[in-house]
Design a protein around this motif. Structure first.
Motif, mmCIF file in Angstrom:
data_model
loop_
_atom_site.group_PDB
_atom_site.id
_atom_site.type_symbol
_atom_site.label_atom_id
_atom_site.label_comp_id
_atom_site.label_asym_id
_atom_site.label_seq_id
_atom_site.Cartn_x
_atom_site.Cartn_y
_atom_site.Cartn_z
ATOM 1 N N ASP A 257 0.991 -1.165 0.032
ATOM 2 C CA ASP A 257 -0.066 0.011 0.025
ATOM 3 C C ASP A 257 0.869 1.255 -0.213
ATOM 4 O OD1 ASP A 257 0.963 -0.098 2.745
ATOM 5 O OD2 ASP A 257 -0.826 0.042 3.635
ATOM 6 N N SER A 258 2.084 1.023 0.027
ATOM 7 C CA SER A 258 3.009 2.251 0.031
ATOM 8 C C SER A 258 4.572 1.813 -0.516
ATOM 9 C CB SER A 258 2.928 2.902 1.424
ATOM 10 O OG SER A 258 3.814 2.006 2.366
ATOM 11 N N PHE A 259 5.234 2.700 -0.582
ATOM 12 C CA PHE A 259 6.762 2.302 -1.210
ATOM 13 C C PHE A 259 7.615 3.641 -1.062
ATOM 14 C CE2 PHE A 259 4.793 4.075 -4.960
ATOM 15 C CZ PHE A 259 5.909 4.735 -5.718
ATOM 16 N N SER A 260 8.931 3.240 -0.832
ATOM 17 C CA SER A 260 9.795 4.327 -1.096
ATOM 18 C C SER A 260 10.953 3.952 -2.108
ATOM 19 C CB SER A 260 10.454 4.525 0.311
ATOM 20 O OG SER A 260 11.590 5.357 0.349
ATOM 21 N N LEU A 261 11.223 4.847 -2.834
ATOM 22 C CA LEU A 261 12.291 4.415 -3.982
ATOM 23 C C LEU A 261 13.428 5.638 -3.981
ATOM 24 C CD1 LEU A 261 13.112 2.981 -6.805
ATOM 25 C CD2 LEU A 261 11.610 4.771 -7.876
ATOM 26 N N SER A 262 14.427 5.045 -4.072
ATOM 27 C CA SER A 262 15.679 6.034 -4.027
ATOM 28 C C SER A 262 16.601 5.476 -5.153
ATOM 29 C CB SER A 262 16.600 5.959 -2.653
ATOM 30 O OG SER A 262 15.927 6.176 -1.586
ATOM 31 N N VAL A 263 16.957 6.366 -5.868
ATOM 32 C CA VAL A 263 17.932 6.125 -7.063
ATOM 33 C C VAL A 263 19.270 7.083 -6.903
ATOM 34 C CG1 VAL A 263 15.917 5.711 -8.516
ATOM 35 C CG2 VAL A 263 16.567 8.033 -8.466
ATOM 36 N N SER A 264 20.165 6.425 -7.757
ATOM 37 C CA SER A 264 21.606 6.984 -7.631
ATOM 38 C C SER A 264 21.618 8.160 -8.853
ATOM 39 C CB SER A 264 22.512 6.083 -8.009
ATOM 40 O OG SER A 264 22.316 5.347 -9.005
ATOM 41 N N ALA A 265 20.860 8.276 -9.572
ATOM 42 C CA ALA A 265 21.013 9.176 -10.760
ATOM 43 C C ALA A 265 19.487 9.726 -11.148
ATOM 44 C CB ALA A 265 21.513 8.592 -11.813
ATOM 45 N N PRO A 266 19.558 10.710 -11.862
ATOM 46 C CA PRO A 266 18.099 11.283 -12.260
ATOM 47 C C PRO A 266 17.435 10.193 -13.109
ATOM 48 C CG PRO A 266 19.743 12.909 -12.662
ATOM 49 C CD PRO A 266 20.339 11.785 -12.188
ATOM 50 N N TRP A 267 16.141 9.659 -12.652
ATOM 51 C CA TRP A 267 15.397 8.965 -13.296
ATOM 52 C C TRP A 267 14.004 9.383 -13.568
ATOM 53 C CZ3 TRP A 267 13.830 3.290 -11.261
ATOM 54 C CH2 TRP A 267 14.360 2.389 -11.970
ATOM 55 N N PRO A 268 13.601 9.187 -14.756
ATOM 56 C CA PRO A 268 12.282 9.594 -15.413
ATOM 57 C C PRO A 268 11.115 9.204 -14.546
ATOM 58 C CG PRO A 268 13.327 8.665 -16.975
ATOM 59 C CD PRO A 268 14.343 8.865 -16.035
ATOM 60 N N VAL A 269 10.106 10.093 -14.291
ATOM 61 C CA VAL A 269 8.755 9.388 -13.845
ATOM 62 C C VAL A 269 7.633 9.878 -14.292
ATOM 63 C CG1 VAL A 269 7.502 9.239 -11.612
ATOM 64 C CG2 VAL A 269 9.938 9.363 -11.279
ATOM 65 N N GLU A 270 6.727 9.226 -14.673
ATOM 66 C CA GLU A 270 5.630 9.324 -15.378
ATOM 67 C C GLU A 270 4.335 8.602 -14.684
ATOM 68 O OE1 GLU A 270 2.996 8.289 -17.899
ATOM 69 O OE2 GLU A 270 3.618 6.247 -17.835
ATOM 70 N N ALA A 271 3.071 9.349 -14.942
ATOM 71 C CA ALA A 271 2.086 8.493 -14.646
ATOM 72 C C ALA A 271 0.936 8.745 -15.346
ATOM 73 C CB ALA A 271 1.588 8.778 -13.064
ATOM 74 N N ASP A 272 0.161 7.756 -16.045
ATOM 75 C CA ASP A 272 -1.031 8.139 -16.535
ATOM 76 C C ASP A 272 -1.031 8.966 -18.041
ATOM 77 O OD1 ASP A 272 -2.119 6.722 -14.738
ATOM 78 O OD2 ASP A 272 -3.268 7.871 -13.933
ATOM 79 N N GLY A 273 0.258 8.909 -18.477
ATOM 80 C CA GLY A 273 0.630 9.618 -19.772
ATOM 81 C C GLY A 273 1.040 11.034 -19.680
ATOM 82 N N GLU A 274 1.277 11.421 -18.195
ATOM 83 C CA GLU A 274 1.804 12.622 -17.855
ATOM 84 C C GLU A 274 3.358 12.487 -17.100
ATOM 85 O OE1 GLU A 274 0.615 16.634 -15.386
ATOM 86 O OE2 GLU A 274 -0.665 14.895 -15.455
ATOM 87 N N TYR A 275 4.235 13.538 -17.964
ATOM 88 C CA TYR A 275 5.664 13.308 -16.932
ATOM 89 C C TYR A 275 5.802 14.255 -16.203
ATOM 90 C CZ TYR A 275 10.886 13.580 -17.319
ATOM 91 O OH TYR A 275 12.137 13.508 -16.941
ATOM 92 N N PHE A 276 6.052 13.568 -14.883
ATOM 93 C CA PHE A 276 6.290 14.225 -13.553
ATOM 94 C C PHE A 276 7.567 14.995 -13.550
ATOM 95 C CE2 PHE A 276 2.735 11.989 -10.813
ATOM 96 C CZ PHE A 276 1.654 12.417 -11.802
ATOM 97 N N GLY A 277 8.552 14.315 -13.569
ATOM 98 C CA GLY A 277 9.992 14.871 -13.205
ATOM 99 C C GLY A 277 10.994 13.602 -13.315
ATOM 100 N N GLU A 278 11.655 13.877 -12.260
ATOM 101 C CA GLU A 278 12.973 12.794 -12.101
ATOM 102 C C GLU A 278 13.467 12.873 -10.502
ATOM 103 O OE1 GLU A 278 16.373 14.414 -14.536
ATOM 104 O OE2 GLU A 278 15.531 13.367 -16.457
ATOM 105 N N GLY A 279 13.998 11.616 -10.306
ATOM 106 C CA GLY A 279 14.511 11.440 -8.944
ATOM 107 C C GLY A 279 13.875 10.417 -8.213
ATOM 108 N N SER A 280 14.118 10.497 -6.817
ATOM 109 C CA SER A 280 13.504 9.473 -5.871
ATOM 110 C C SER A 280 12.051 9.986 -5.714
ATOM 111 C CB SER A 280 14.498 9.758 -4.639
ATOM 112 O OG SER A 280 15.734 9.126 -4.838
ATOM 113 N N MET A 281 11.370 8.912 -4.967
ATOM 114 C CA MET A 281 10.058 9.584 -4.894
ATOM 115 C C MET A 281 9.434 8.466 -3.391
ATOM 116 S SD MET A 281 7.708 7.814 -8.061
ATOM 117 C CE MET A 281 8.230 6.316 -8.704
ATOM 118 N N ARG A 282 8.358 8.945 -3.071
ATOM 119 C CA ARG A 282 7.524 7.896 -2.349
ATOM 120 C C ARG A 282 6.070 7.701 -3.024
ATOM 121 N NH1 ARG A 282 9.950 11.732 0.711
ATOM 122 N NH2 ARG A 282 7.734 12.721 1.159
ATOM 123 N N GLY A 283 5.523 6.621 -2.476
ATOM 124 C CA GLY A 283 4.187 6.657 -2.992
ATOM 125 C C GLY A 283 3.162 5.659 -1.886
#
Length: 297
Positions: A257-283
């Motif tokens: 029901d939740s997650f935490s994602l950490s990345v070592s370099a800029p990583w693109p993120v999108e949802a439902d056809g919309e580009y959000f940005g880059e980097g680590s995130m929580r959900g």
């Protein structure tokens, strides 16, 4: 029956003539509605806000997954005593959320779902990153497919869903595996990956069955981590069309029901056809946040 506020994205799809078709479908079906045609994302958000201030609870998004994503995200910026009701009339190049609920892929047939009281209470995902906090209703990704989506947005709309295949060919040579750490449920993964998928529903990229076991009402993300090398991507890409990639050893899966994602370099993120940005995130999942209008309960 309370009137619908119908919000038409006139730019969704290629030569879809969405406004004229929507007005005609509503007229033929005797659907009581006010139709508005915002021409920008900001105007779409403003139209949602206006509807909420007017006391409306029934909204229709006419467009693809990006359109319903914007509508849902903006609706959930407001406080609701009861979840808002959202209808969907597909006219975009993807319209993948409609596939999960067996909603027809055209405005005329989908308009029949606006009759009656049938609906499904649907979970919504929340992503938090350097872009702030955003809601999404279908599928979010970080890595390869987000980069493909970002490239596909620059391609001509007349290509339809085939633009994703072309975007993959154009993007693939520059994609690199990224060191990542994912914590979700009983999964703690650290290693290199090309792609992480966080699915609330089942389809993305114009009909690809990326998460065949996902449910929009179980309060959980269907999470997949692709640990494959680049040479495996073409094979997995085609397997994902039918959902048969899910049993491959290069795919790590978990529901949470939740997650935490950490990345070592800029990583693109999108949802439902919309580009959000880059980097680590929580959900996290927001349970039963909207009522999606369907033909059957």
């Amino acid at each position: 029956m309370e009137e619908w506020l119908v919000l038409v994205n006139p730019k969704a799809g290629y030569r879809s003539h969405a406004e004229a078709r929507t007005r005609e479908a509503l007229r033929r079906g005797g659907v009581k509605a006010t139709v508005r045609v915002p021409t920008t994302v900001k105007a779409m958000r403003d139209a949602v806000d206006m509807g909420a201030r007017e006391g409306r609870r029934r909204f229709v998004a006419v467009g693809g997954d990006g359109t319903i994503n914007v509508v849902v995200d903006q609706l959930l910026q407001h406080e609701w005593n009861e979840p808002p009701v959202v209808g969907l009339l597909p006219s975009g190049s993807g319209s993948d959320l409609a596939r999960t609920f067996d909603i027809a892929q055209n405005i005329e047939e989908a308009a029949t779902t606006l009759h009656g009281d049938a609906h499904k209470r649907v979970d919504v995902g929340v992503l938090e990153g350097n872009w702030g906090s955003r809601y999404f209703i279908n599928v979010a990704e970080a890595g390869l497919t987000a980069a493909v989506l970002h490239r596909a947005l620059t391609l001509p709309r007349w290509l339809g869903s085939s633009k994703y295949h072309l975007a993959l060919a154009l993007t693939f040579p520059r994609i690199r595996l990224v060191e990542m750490t994912l914590q979700a449920g009983d999964m703690e993964f650290s290693g290199t990956s090309l792609l992480a998928v966080f699915a609330n529903a089942r389809y993305f990229a114009g009909g690809w069955h990326i998460a065949p076991h996902a449910s929009t009402s179980d309060g959980l993300f269907d999470i997949q981590v692709f640990t494959a090398s680049k040479k495996d991507v073409p094979r997995l890409w085609w397997l994902a069309k039918s959902g048969s990639h899910i049993d491959e050893p290069q795919i790590r899966t978990v529901v949470a029901d939740s997650f935490s994602l950490s990345v070592s370099a800029p990583w693109p993120v999108e949802a439902d056809g919309e580009y959000f940005g880059e980097g680590s995130m929580r959900g996290r999942i927001r349970r039963g946040a909207v009522l999606l209008k369907t033909a059957h309960p």
